[in-house]
Design a protein around this motif. Sequence first.
Motif, PDB file in Angstrom:
ATOM      1  N   CYS A 171       0.968  -1.101  -0.119  1.00 49.82           N
ATOM      2  CA  CYS A 171       0.063  -0.109   0.047  1.00 49.82           C
ATOM      3  C   CYS A 171       1.066   1.224  -0.005  1.00 49.82           C
ATOM      4  O   CYS A 171       2.083   1.130   0.761  1.00 49.82           O
ATOM      5  CB  CYS A 171      -0.733  -0.074   1.323  1.00 49.82           C
TER       6      CYS A 171
ATOM      7  N   LYS B 238      -6.086  -1.906   0.976  1.00 53.20           N
ATOM      8  CA  LYS B 238      -7.328  -1.065   0.247  1.00 53.20           C
ATOM      9  C   LYS B 238      -7.898  -0.155   0.897  1.00 53.20           C
ATOM     10  O   LYS B 238      -8.113   0.955   0.211  1.00 53.20           O
ATOM     11  CB  LYS B 238      -8.358  -2.073   0.119  1.00 53.20           C
ATOM     12  N   LEU B 239      -7.957  -0.105   2.359  1.00 54.64           N
ATOM     13  CA  LEU B 239      -8.714   1.110   2.862  1.00 54.64           C
ATOM     14  C   LEU B 239      -7.756   2.130   2.949  1.00 54.64           C
ATOM     15  O   LEU B 239      -8.120   3.400   3.137  1.00 54.64           O
ATOM     16  CB  LEU B 239      -9.180   0.616   4.327  1.00 54.64           C
TER      17      LEU B 239
ATOM     18  N   ARG C  69      -5.060   3.106   1.138  1.00 50.84           N
ATOM     19  CA  ARG C  69      -4.599   3.673  -0.061  1.00 50.84           C
ATOM     20  C   ARG C  69      -4.948   5.031  -0.238  1.00 50.84           C
ATOM     21  O   ARG C  69      -6.068   5.438  -0.019  1.00 50.84           O
ATOM     22  CB  ARG C  69      -4.691   2.793  -1.358  1.00 50.84           C
TER      23      ARG C  69
ATOM     24  N   ARG D  97      -7.960   5.689  -2.726  1.00 51.77           N
ATOM     25  CA  ARG D  97      -9.019   4.849  -2.363  1.00 51.77           C
ATOM     26  C   ARG D  97     -10.170   5.252  -3.034  1.00 51.77           C
ATOM     27  O   ARG D  97     -10.839   6.443  -3.185  1.00 51.77           O
ATOM     28  CB  ARG D  97      -9.364   4.672  -0.692  1.00 51.77           C
ATOM     29  N   SER D  98     -10.601   4.274  -3.931  1.00 48.94           N
ATOM     30  CA  SER D  98     -11.955   4.527  -4.894  1.00 48.94           C
ATOM     31  C   SER D  98     -13.196   3.842  -4.242  1.00 48.94           C
ATOM     32  O   SER D  98     -12.955   2.867  -3.183  1.00 48.94           O
ATOM     33  CB  SER D  98     -11.703   3.967  -6.294  1.00 48.94           C
TER      34      SER D  98
ATOM     35  N   ASP E 206     -12.474   0.344  -4.526  1.00 49.72           N
ATOM     36  CA  ASP E 206     -11.861  -0.456  -3.414  1.00 49.72           C
ATOM     37  C   ASP E 206     -12.784  -0.846  -2.262  1.00 49.72           C
ATOM     38  O   ASP E 206     -12.490  -1.699  -1.586  1.00 49.72           O
ATOM     39  CB  ASP E 206     -10.826   0.640  -2.817  1.00 49.72           C
ATOM     40  N   VAL E 207     -13.646   0.088  -1.885  1.00 48.61           N
ATOM     41  CA  VAL E 207     -14.494  -0.041  -0.480  1.00 48.61           C
ATOM     42  C   VAL E 207     -15.633  -1.157  -0.889  1.00 48.61           C
ATOM     43  O   VAL E 207     -15.615  -1.943   0.225  1.00 48.61           O
ATOM     44  CB  VAL E 207     -15.235   1.250  -0.466  1.00 48.61           C
TER      45      VAL E 207
ATOM     46  N   GLN F  34      -9.336  10.459  -1.012  1.00 49.16           N
ATOM     47  CA  GLN F  34     -10.166   9.058  -0.895  1.00 49.16           C
ATOM     48  C   GLN F  34     -11.534   8.906  -0.707  1.00 49.16           C
ATOM     49  O   GLN F  34     -12.298  10.102  -0.360  1.00 49.16           O
ATOM     50  CB  GLN F  34      -9.673   8.532   0.746  1.00 49.16           C
TER      51      GLN F  34
END
Lengths: 177, 56
Positions: free
Chosen positions: A94, A126-127, A129, A132-133, A136-137, B3
């Motif tokens: 990450c 994933k959370l 990064r 985060r997109s 990802d969520v 994010q």
Amino acid sequence: MSGILPRLIECAEKANLIHVVIGGLALPAYNVVRASYDVDFCIAVKDQDELDNFLSILNKNAIKTQQRPKSDDVVFTVYDEELRQEAEVWLTPCDKFRWDDEMISRIRKSEKGFNVLAPEDYIVAKLARTDRSAVDVDDVMQIIETQRDKIDMKYLSKRAEWAGVGNDLTNLLKKLG
Amino acid sequence: MAQFPIEAVMESDVKRAKRNVEKVRRAMKDTGKTAYQLFDELMETIEYVRDSSKTH
């Protein structure tokens, strides 16, 4: 398993590097299925010499990079001239954190034969990064659902706090119910 | 870089994620296939559709 991935794994093995597959190709290891063409390969190097050795092995196998990666970089791109395929080689799981011994000790083998992160570490990677997109969520929600009985919640919470996403994890768990 | 905020996750997103999980779970149970086998089939289908659309 075909394409650039087995060739990257072979090179990492030759270089005696710890390696895992991350990104969409790792998802089925957690029983999550979504389309993905990206090849995200992650290695752990201790220093520049180890990275240079890996780059030299890649080069001998016609896998080239136009960048000049440094061991403290996050990611670089490689191109397989034989297969005409691209991949991203990550130097950390990450962009927000580096490898540590516990993360490495929890690496597991997927049924495809390649290594993946423990689900807890994959979730936190994933959370945390930076970019985060929503995808990802969504991946994280599905992994939590499929791995509910298997996840080490104590480790997941500890790792999420460590990576600065403790609140995000708590909020997401609340939404999942 | 920003994010995606967890606060922006809607109930419908949670439902969709759970539905996808259930679809995969059921497909694995009904066919005896693993998640990787289902993934490979999905990618083959996408490639087939993509190739077909090129020739039509």
